[in-house]
Motif scaffolding. Structure first.
Motif, mmCIF file in Angstrom:
data_model
loop_
_atom_site.group_PDB
_atom_site.id
_atom_site.type_symbol
_atom_site.label_atom_id
_atom_site.label_comp_id
_atom_site.label_asym_id
_atom_site.label_seq_id
_atom_site.Cartn_x
_atom_site.Cartn_y
_atom_site.Cartn_z
ATOM 1 N N PRO A 155 33.340 37.705 42.998
ATOM 2 C CA PRO A 155 34.418 38.233 42.153
ATOM 3 C C PRO A 155 33.952 38.637 40.758
ATOM 4 C CG PRO A 155 34.648 35.856 42.449
ATOM 5 C CD PRO A 155 33.595 36.311 43.409
ATOM 6 N N LEU A 156 32.767 38.182 40.327
ATOM 7 C CA LEU A 156 32.294 38.553 38.994
ATOM 8 C C LEU A 156 32.144 40.065 38.863
ATOM 9 C CD1 LEU A 156 31.159 37.877 36.199
ATOM 10 C CD2 LEU A 156 28.904 37.626 37.271
ATOM 11 N N VAL A 157 31.622 40.722 39.902
ATOM 12 C CA VAL A 157 31.446 42.171 39.854
ATOM 13 C C VAL A 157 32.785 42.873 39.666
ATOM 14 C CG1 VAL A 157 30.825 44.195 41.229
ATOM 15 C CG2 VAL A 157 29.299 42.234 41.151
ATOM 16 N N MET A 158 33.785 42.435 40.419
ATOM 17 C CA MET A 158 35.105 43.057 40.301
ATOM 18 C C MET A 158 35.731 42.766 38.938
ATOM 19 S SD MET A 158 35.090 44.677 43.015
ATOM 20 C CE MET A 158 36.672 45.448 42.657
ATOM 21 N N LEU A 159 35.463 41.591 38.395
ATOM 22 C CA LEU A 159 35.957 41.274 37.053
ATOM 23 C C LEU A 159 35.380 42.252 36.034
ATOM 24 C CD1 LEU A 159 37.509 39.260 35.179
ATOM 25 C CD2 LEU A 159 35.335 38.031 34.945
ATOM 26 N N LEU A 160 34.084 42.526 36.129
ATOM 27 C CA LEU A 160 33.444 43.437 35.186
ATOM 28 C C LEU A 160 33.919 44.872 35.376
ATOM 29 C CD1 LEU A 160 29.763 42.092 35.338
ATOM 30 C CD2 LEU A 160 31.592 41.438 33.778
ATOM 31 N N ASP A 214 41.565 48.032 35.587
ATOM 32 C CA ASP A 214 42.809 47.623 36.244
ATOM 33 C C ASP A 214 43.227 46.263 35.680
ATOM 34 O OD1 ASP A 214 44.790 46.619 37.962
ATOM 35 O OD2 ASP A 214 43.959 47.655 39.709
ATOM 36 N N PRO A 215 44.141 46.227 34.711
ATOM 37 C CA PRO A 215 44.503 44.965 34.053
ATOM 38 C C PRO A 215 45.015 43.896 35.014
ATOM 39 C CG PRO A 215 45.350 46.851 32.831
ATOM 40 C CD PRO A 215 44.841 47.378 34.129
ATOM 41 N N ASN A 216 45.816 44.278 36.000
ATOM 42 C CA ASN A 216 46.369 43.288 36.929
ATOM 43 C C ASN A 216 45.280 42.671 37.807
ATOM 44 O OD1 ASN A 216 49.084 43.625 36.079
ATOM 45 N ND2 ASN A 216 49.221 45.505 37.299
ATOM 46 N N ALA A 217 44.424 43.532 38.366
ATOM 47 C CA ALA A 217 43.329 43.019 39.185
ATOM 48 C C ALA A 217 42.360 42.207 38.328
ATOM 49 C CB ALA A 217 42.600 44.175 39.866
ATOM 50 N N HIS A 218 42.184 42.635 37.084
ATOM 51 C CA HIS A 218 41.283 41.924 36.174
ATOM 52 C C HIS A 218 41.759 40.484 35.965
ATOM 53 C CE1 HIS A 218 38.288 41.641 32.961
ATOM 54 N NE2 HIS A 218 39.198 40.994 32.253
ATOM 55 N N ALA A 219 43.052 40.297 35.788
ATOM 56 C CA ALA A 219 43.597 38.947 35.597
ATOM 57 C C ALA A 219 43.365 38.084 36.833
ATOM 58 C CB ALA A 219 45.093 39.036 35.276
ATOM 59 N N MET A 220 43.490 38.681 38.009
ATOM 60 C CA MET A 220 43.276 37.929 39.244
ATOM 61 C C MET A 220 41.814 37.501 39.368
ATOM 62 S SD MET A 220 43.730 39.191 43.211
ATOM 63 C CE MET A 220 42.360 40.343 43.065
ATOM 64 N N TYR A 221 40.890 38.435 39.101
ATOM 65 C CA TYR A 221 39.473 38.099 39.230
ATOM 66 C C TYR A 221 39.028 37.124 38.143
ATOM 67 C CZ TYR A 221 39.076 41.766 42.733
ATOM 68 O OH TYR A 221 39.230 42.522 43.866
ATOM 69 N N ARG A 222 39.660 37.172 36.986
ATOM 70 C CA ARG A 222 39.327 36.212 35.932
ATOM 71 C C ARG A 222 39.674 34.797 36.381
ATOM 72 N NH1 ARG A 222 38.304 36.435 30.506
ATOM 73 N NH2 ARG A 222 38.720 38.676 30.452
ATOM 74 N N MET A 227 39.749 33.714 39.431
ATOM 75 C CA MET A 227 38.770 33.319 40.438
ATOM 76 C C MET A 227 37.447 32.891 39.795
ATOM 77 S SD MET A 227 39.582 36.374 43.190
ATOM 78 C CE MET A 227 38.334 35.865 44.373
ATOM 79 N N CYS A 228 37.013 33.628 38.770
ATOM 80 C CA CYS A 228 35.767 33.282 38.090
ATOM 81 C C CYS A 228 35.909 31.970 37.320
ATOM 82 C CB CYS A 228 35.355 34.408 37.144
ATOM 83 S SG CYS A 228 34.776 35.906 37.994
ATOM 84 N N ASP A 229 37.077 31.735 36.724
ATOM 85 C CA ASP A 229 37.311 30.470 36.024
ATOM 86 C C ASP A 229 37.223 29.294 36.994
ATOM 87 O OD1 ASP A 229 37.625 31.619 33.539
ATOM 88 O OD2 ASP A 229 39.810 31.791 33.704
ATOM 89 N N GLN A 230 37.714 29.485 38.200
ATOM 90 C CA GLN A 230 37.642 28.419 39.200
ATOM 91 C C GLN A 230 36.198 28.131 39.582
ATOM 92 O OE1 GLN A 230 40.169 30.062 42.252
ATOM 93 N NE2 GLN A 230 42.045 29.186 41.388
ATOM 94 N N GLN A 231 35.373 29.169 39.679
ATOM 95 C CA GLN A 231 33.960 28.971 39.993
ATOM 96 C C GLN A 231 33.247 28.214 38.875
ATOM 97 O OE1 GLN A 231 32.082 32.690 41.013
ATOM 98 N NE2 GLN A 231 32.979 32.720 43.058
ATOM 99 N N LEU A 232 33.593 28.519 37.625
ATOM 100 C CA LEU A 232 32.988 27.800 36.502
ATOM 101 C C LEU A 232 33.367 26.321 36.525
ATOM 102 C CD1 LEU A 232 33.345 30.244 33.470
ATOM 103 C CD2 LEU A 232 31.281 29.681 34.761
ATOM 104 N N LYS A 233 34.615 26.024 36.866
ATOM 105 C CA LYS A 233 35.058 24.634 36.936
ATOM 106 C C LYS A 233 34.288 23.874 38.013
ATOM 107 C CE LYS A 233 39.753 25.271 35.162
ATOM 108 N NZ LYS A 233 41.207 25.206 35.477
#
Length: 333
Positions: free
Chosen positions: A79-84, A209-217, A219-225
């Motif tokens: 998901p990091l790629v999609m976040l970027l 894409d702001p909406n998709a960006h929030a979703m991928y963020r 997911m990335c936060d969960q991976q960091l946790k």
């Protein structure tokens, strides 16, 4: 222990094999097999880095690290790629990548240094032995470059660095680096620096894409946790880091830099845990000596040199203090 996806190690195994290197002897020494690595599992970062350091000692081609970047697939970043790619601008994508860099395959530390005409994306590499250092620096620089180029291809962009700085002396194969990165390379610097024109940073990404960006963020936060939940103590991390070295061990200052802290902070935090850098260095030497005595037939003089003793007598004295027996007695047991 701090862990991450084993997928990066799998990419390395595949790349080494395709480049004509044999990664299996090193993997076997670490109790692993390239054919049996499960891409859904995780590996301790320190253990993975020790494997990389061991590989570096066996390579036949000095350009192997540079070539390894080609084997890291874009999809492997998850998901990091999609976040970027869903960021509004290239500048926002760089800043987001820096914030979530622990989800990449890097061991160095990324940061962005703005300038008047050009800005620098900086990779501060982790200190390692000379061969391992070049192998990791080349791999991380080329891997970062590959990731950015693959993302640009997906978005229809074609932005290149104006210059690249590399943190070791100019090698005989220097021309291959300019051809690979498509820009001049300056050698003997302190860090890896990709110099970018500032106007590139303001380019709006067509995939924003702001909406998709929030979703991928999320997911990335969960991976960091998940990574934070498996963190080791600082003493464990320092001990694992010291275990990667032969012959010459890094100083407390060099280890502190590897963990992005001052030497004073390193010593203070270790002291708060009832440990000291001197004790950890002794533990690392003792562990390496035990391994070499048990698993090799190296002469005592060679083992002494590998763990940083110029004279075997000093090593024998230290080992007797650690184990209550001489190296020879320990090996016989």
């Amino acid at each position: 222990m701090t862990t991450r996806s084993i997928l990066g190690l799998i990419y390395m195994v595949q790349g080494l094999k395709q480049l004509g290197e044999d990664p299996e002897p090193v993997l076997q020494r670490h109790g692993l097999s390239g054919d049996k690595l499960d891409p859904t599992t995780r590996i301790e970062r320190a253990r993975e880095l020790r494997i990389y350091a061991d590989w570096a000692e066996t390579l036949h081609d000095p350009l192997t690290g540079l070539k390894m970047g080609a084997f890291f697939g874009l999809a492997g970043y998850g998901p990091l790629v999609m976040l970027l790619m869903t960021c509004a601008t290239a500048y926002e994508a760089l800043q987001t990548g820096i914030r979530y860099q622990r989800l990449t395959y890097l061991y160095g530390t990324l940061r962005l240094e703005p300038g008047e005409r050009m800005s620098a994306l900086i990779l501060d590499p982790m200190m390692m032995g000379p061969k391992a250092f070049r192998f990791r620096v080349d791999g991380e620089a080329s891997g970062t470059y590959k990731m950015v180029r693959d993302m640009q291809a997906t978005m229809g962009l074609n932005l290149r660095a104006e210059r690249l700085d590399m943190p070791y002396p100019k090698p005989p194969e220097a021309a291959a680096y300019e051809e690979h990165f498509g820009c001049p390379v300056r050698w003997g610097e302190h860090e890896v620096r990709f110099w970018l024109r500032n106007e590139y940073l303001q380019i709006k990404l067509p995939t924003a894409d702001p909406n998709a960006h929030a979703m991928y963020r999320t997911m990335c936060d969960q991976q960091l946790k998940l990574q934070e939940a498996t963190s080791a103590s600082l003493a464990d991390r320092v001990l694992n880091h010291l275990g990667m070295f032969n012959n010459h061990f890094p100083s407390a200052e060099e280890v502190a830099k590897s963990f992005d802290m001052s030497e004073r902070s390193l010593r203070r935090q270790l002291s708060e845990d009832g440990r000291s850098f001197r004790d950890l260095l002794a533990d690392a030497r003792y562990a390496k000596a035990r391994y070499l005595l048990k698993n090799t037939r190296l002469p005592i003089e060679d083992i002494a040199a590998q763990i940083g003793y110029a004279e075997s007598a000093a090593f024998i004295h230290a080992f007797r203090r650690w184990a209550g027996a001489t190296p020879g007695e320990f090996r016989d047991q």
